[in-house]
Write a protein that holds these residues in place. Structure first.
Motif, mmCIF file in Angstrom:
data_model
loop_
_atom_site.group_PDB
_atom_site.id
_atom_site.type_symbol
_atom_site.label_atom_id
_atom_site.label_comp_id
_atom_site.label_asym_id
_atom_site.label_seq_id
_atom_site.Cartn_x
_atom_site.Cartn_y
_atom_site.Cartn_z
ATOM 1 N N TRP A 89 0.797 -1.224 0.000
ATOM 2 C CA TRP A 89 0.000 0.000 0.000
ATOM 3 C C TRP A 89 0.829 1.274 0.000
ATOM 4 O O TRP A 89 0.462 2.217 -0.701
ATOM 5 C CB TRP A 89 -1.029 -0.030 1.128
ATOM 6 N N PRO A 90 1.930 1.348 0.707
ATOM 7 C CA PRO A 90 2.763 2.550 0.527
ATOM 8 C C PRO A 90 3.264 2.687 -0.916
ATOM 9 O O PRO A 90 3.311 3.787 -1.456
ATOM 10 C CB PRO A 90 3.916 2.343 1.503
ATOM 11 N N ALA A 91 3.583 1.558 -1.533
ATOM 12 C CA ALA A 91 4.036 1.601 -2.925
ATOM 13 C C ALA A 91 2.913 2.059 -3.851
ATOM 14 O O ALA A 91 3.145 2.835 -4.785
ATOM 15 C CB ALA A 91 4.562 0.233 -3.348
ATOM 16 N N VAL A 92 1.691 1.610 -3.594
ATOM 17 C CA VAL A 92 0.555 2.028 -4.420
ATOM 18 C C VAL A 92 0.323 3.529 -4.288
ATOM 19 O O VAL A 92 0.117 4.232 -5.280
ATOM 20 C CB VAL A 92 -0.716 1.230 -4.037
ATOM 21 N N ARG A 93 0.371 4.043 -3.065
ATOM 22 C CA ARG A 93 0.189 5.489 -2.874
ATOM 23 C C ARG A 93 1.282 6.281 -3.580
ATOM 24 O O ARG A 93 1.019 7.329 -4.172
ATOM 25 C CB ARG A 93 0.145 5.816 -1.380
ATOM 26 N N LEU A 94 2.505 5.783 -3.527
ATOM 27 C CA LEU A 94 3.604 6.465 -4.230
ATOM 28 C C LEU A 94 3.421 6.405 -5.739
ATOM 29 O O LEU A 94 3.699 7.377 -6.440
ATOM 30 C CB LEU A 94 4.941 5.848 -3.832
ATOM 31 N N CYS A 95 2.937 5.275 -6.252
ATOM 32 C CA CYS A 95 2.670 5.162 -7.686
ATOM 33 C C CYS A 95 1.606 6.165 -8.113
ATOM 34 O O CYS A 95 1.708 6.766 -9.181
ATOM 35 C CB CYS A 95 2.208 3.749 -8.039
ATOM 36 N N GLU A 96 0.608 6.351 -7.272
ATOM 37 C CA GLU A 96 -0.422 7.341 -7.574
ATOM 38 C C GLU A 96 0.176 8.745 -7.634
ATOM 39 O O GLU A 96 -0.207 9.556 -8.482
ATOM 40 C CB GLU A 96 -1.545 7.261 -6.549
ATOM 41 N N ARG A 97 1.144 9.032 -6.752
ATOM 42 C CA ARG A 97 1.825 10.331 -6.807
ATOM 43 C C ARG A 97 2.634 10.474 -8.089
ATOM 44 O O ARG A 97 2.650 11.542 -8.708
ATOM 45 C CB ARG A 97 2.749 10.507 -5.603
#
Length: 131
Positions: A89-97
Motif C-alpha cells: 500500500w505505501p508503494a501504491v500510494r507512491l505510484c499514484e503520486r
C-alpha cells in the motif's frame, strides 16, 4: 540543488567503492557534511539495498523524497524500495503520486496495473498441507 564538490566527491567514492563498509562510511560522511543533500540519501539507500538491508534503504529513500517531494526519480526509487520490502500500500500510494506528477511516464501506470503476488497466510499454509 547544487551540492558542494567535496560532498559530491564523497558520494561518488561511496558509489564506486566495492567494499560495503568503506562505501557506507563515505556516504555517511557526505551526510554528516550535508544532511539536506538528497543525492547522498539516495546513494546510501542504493548501497544499503545492495547490502540486503531493505528496511534501512527505505528509510534513506523516504528521507530523500521528503527533501525533494516532486522529483520523479526519487519517488520511483522509493517505490522500488517499498516493493522490495513487500509494502504494497505505501508503494501504491507512491505510484499514484508518480502518475499525478507525470501522467506520461509509464512506470507508475505499470506498477499500478501489475499486482504483487500475495504471500499465503501462515494459517492456510500450515493447515492446508494436511488436507
Amino acid at each position: 540543488m547544487s551540492a558542494a564538490p567535496e560532498i559530491m566527491d564523497l558520494v561518488r567514492r561511496g558509489l564506486q567503492e566495492t567494499d560495503g563498509a568503506l562505501a557506507t562510511r563515505h556516504l555517511t560522511g557526505a551526510l554528516a557534511l550535508a544532511p539536506a543533500e538528497p543525492m547522498a540519501w539516495i546513494a546510501l539507500g542504493e548501497r544499503l539495498a545492495r547490502q540486503a538491508d531493505p528496511r534501512q534503504a527505505v528509510i534513506c529513500h523516504r528521507r530523500a523524497a521528503s527533501l525533494v517531494p516532486t522529483d520523479l526519480d526519487v519517488l520511483i526509487r522509493l517505490v522500488l524500495a517499498e516493493r522490495a520490502l513487500g509494502r504494497r500500500w505505501p508503494a501504491v500510494r507512491l505510484c499514484e503520486r508518480v502518475v499525478a506528477l507525470a501522467p506520461d511516464r509509464r512506470e507508475g501506470h505499470y506498477w499500478l496495473a501489475t499486482p504483487r503476488p500475495r504471500r499465503p497466510c501462515r494459517r492456510s499454509a500450515r493447515h492446508g498441507a494436511g488436507r
